[in-house]
Scaffold this motif. Sequence first.
Motif, PDB file in Angstrom:
ATOM      1  N   ASN A 259       0.820  -1.217   0.000  1.00  0.00           N
ATOM      2  CA  ASN A 259       0.000   0.000   0.000  1.00  0.00           C
ATOM      3  C   ASN A 259       0.851   1.263   0.000  1.00  0.00           C
ATOM      4  O   ASN A 259       0.427   2.307  -0.511  1.00  0.00           O
ATOM      5  CB  ASN A 259      -0.929   0.012   1.231  1.00  0.00           C
ATOM      6  CG  ASN A 259      -1.999  -1.050   1.149  1.00  0.00           C
ATOM      7  OD1 ASN A 259      -2.380  -1.471   0.061  1.00  0.00           O
ATOM      8  ND2 ASN A 259      -2.491  -1.497   2.299  1.00  0.00           N
ATOM      9  N   LEU A 260       2.039   1.161   0.577  1.00  0.00           N
ATOM     10  CA  LEU A 260       2.948   2.306   0.601  1.00  0.00           C
ATOM     11  C   LEU A 260       3.726   2.447  -0.704  1.00  0.00           C
ATOM     12  O   LEU A 260       4.392   3.461  -0.928  1.00  0.00           O
ATOM     13  CB  LEU A 260       3.953   2.158   1.759  1.00  0.00           C
ATOM     14  CG  LEU A 260       3.377   2.243   3.171  1.00  0.00           C
ATOM     15  CD1 LEU A 260       4.434   1.840   4.198  1.00  0.00           C
ATOM     16  CD2 LEU A 260       2.851   3.639   3.471  1.00  0.00           C
TER      17      LEU A 260
ATOM     18  N   PHE B  75       2.196   9.676   2.847  1.00  0.00           N
ATOM     19  CA  PHE B  75       1.330   8.839   2.018  1.00  0.00           C
ATOM     20  C   PHE B  75      -0.125   9.169   2.371  1.00  0.00           C
ATOM     21  O   PHE B  75      -0.806   8.383   3.031  1.00  0.00           O
ATOM     22  CB  PHE B  75       1.615   7.358   2.276  1.00  0.00           C
ATOM     23  CG  PHE B  75       3.059   6.970   2.098  1.00  0.00           C
ATOM     24  CD1 PHE B  75       3.559   6.600   0.864  1.00  0.00           C
ATOM     25  CD2 PHE B  75       3.923   6.987   3.193  1.00  0.00           C
ATOM     26  CE1 PHE B  75       4.890   6.240   0.707  1.00  0.00           C
ATOM     27  CE2 PHE B  75       5.255   6.625   3.048  1.00  0.00           C
ATOM     28  CZ  PHE B  75       5.742   6.256   1.808  1.00  0.00           C
TER      29      PHE B  75
ATOM     30  N   LEU C 283      -3.094   6.620   2.187  1.00  0.00           N
ATOM     31  CA  LEU C 283      -2.892   5.327   2.830  1.00  0.00           C
ATOM     32  C   LEU C 283      -4.152   4.899   3.583  1.00  0.00           C
ATOM     33  O   LEU C 283      -4.734   5.671   4.339  1.00  0.00           O
ATOM     34  CB  LEU C 283      -1.716   5.414   3.814  1.00  0.00           C
ATOM     35  CG  LEU C 283      -1.387   4.145   4.597  1.00  0.00           C
ATOM     36  CD1 LEU C 283      -0.864   3.071   3.660  1.00  0.00           C
ATOM     37  CD2 LEU C 283      -0.360   4.452   5.688  1.00  0.00           C
TER      38      LEU C 283
END
Length: 239
Positions: A97-98, A159, A162
Amino acid sequence: METGEARARVESALKAVREHPFIVEAAAGTLTREQAIRWVCCAGRESRSFPWILRMLLTWIDNERVREILQDNLDDELGNGDPDDAHFMHYVHLLDNLGVPRAEFDSYQESTGIRHALNLAFNMAACRRSGWAIGYMLVNEAMTPITYEAARGALLPKFPHLVTNFFDLHVEVDEHHVAALYEAVAELPAEESAALAFGISVGQRGMELLLDEAYGVLDYHTEKIDIVADRWNPASAVA
């Protein structure tokens, strides 16, 4: 054993961890991307080892209620029968996800912080001292809301899109584990009070070492120190 003293000692340990600069600067939004990613790498390595810690404890703890508590914890760690839901896999999915390549996680070179923290964990699991082991486990699980909230605060500015369910899930599960571990404390005989306190202090120390590495405290001198080498001999030092 009464749990009041244990709760007070855990709160003292949590207060100390809240004052660590990683936690303080995460709340202030001043950590770097590198520091935030290093936390994920360090915490992921701790998570990968945690099932082994629990398995080791289950080889020698004989109190049936404590064994049930540890087995429940282990089942959660392993995803309750679903390997894709194992806690370690959550770290791997977080990296996805990052947008961090898994190769970056796999190639992360552990420094003395996480290595020492893991050594402490394995020694607590192998010590055959119930007070030490339960104290360590208790404070380790109790710190999750502090460290995960800090990590979320460190990552979100870098981010902003996120999804943070990862953090919420761990906090919710570990709150259940903490409540159960206080039941384990109640199973201990009163004479284990000092051992329990020591285990709590070791758990605090391990978390601080992990945070030290993530924050960068251990970046300045990374070579192995040979204490018998001439350079460390005061007699050979230049006046």
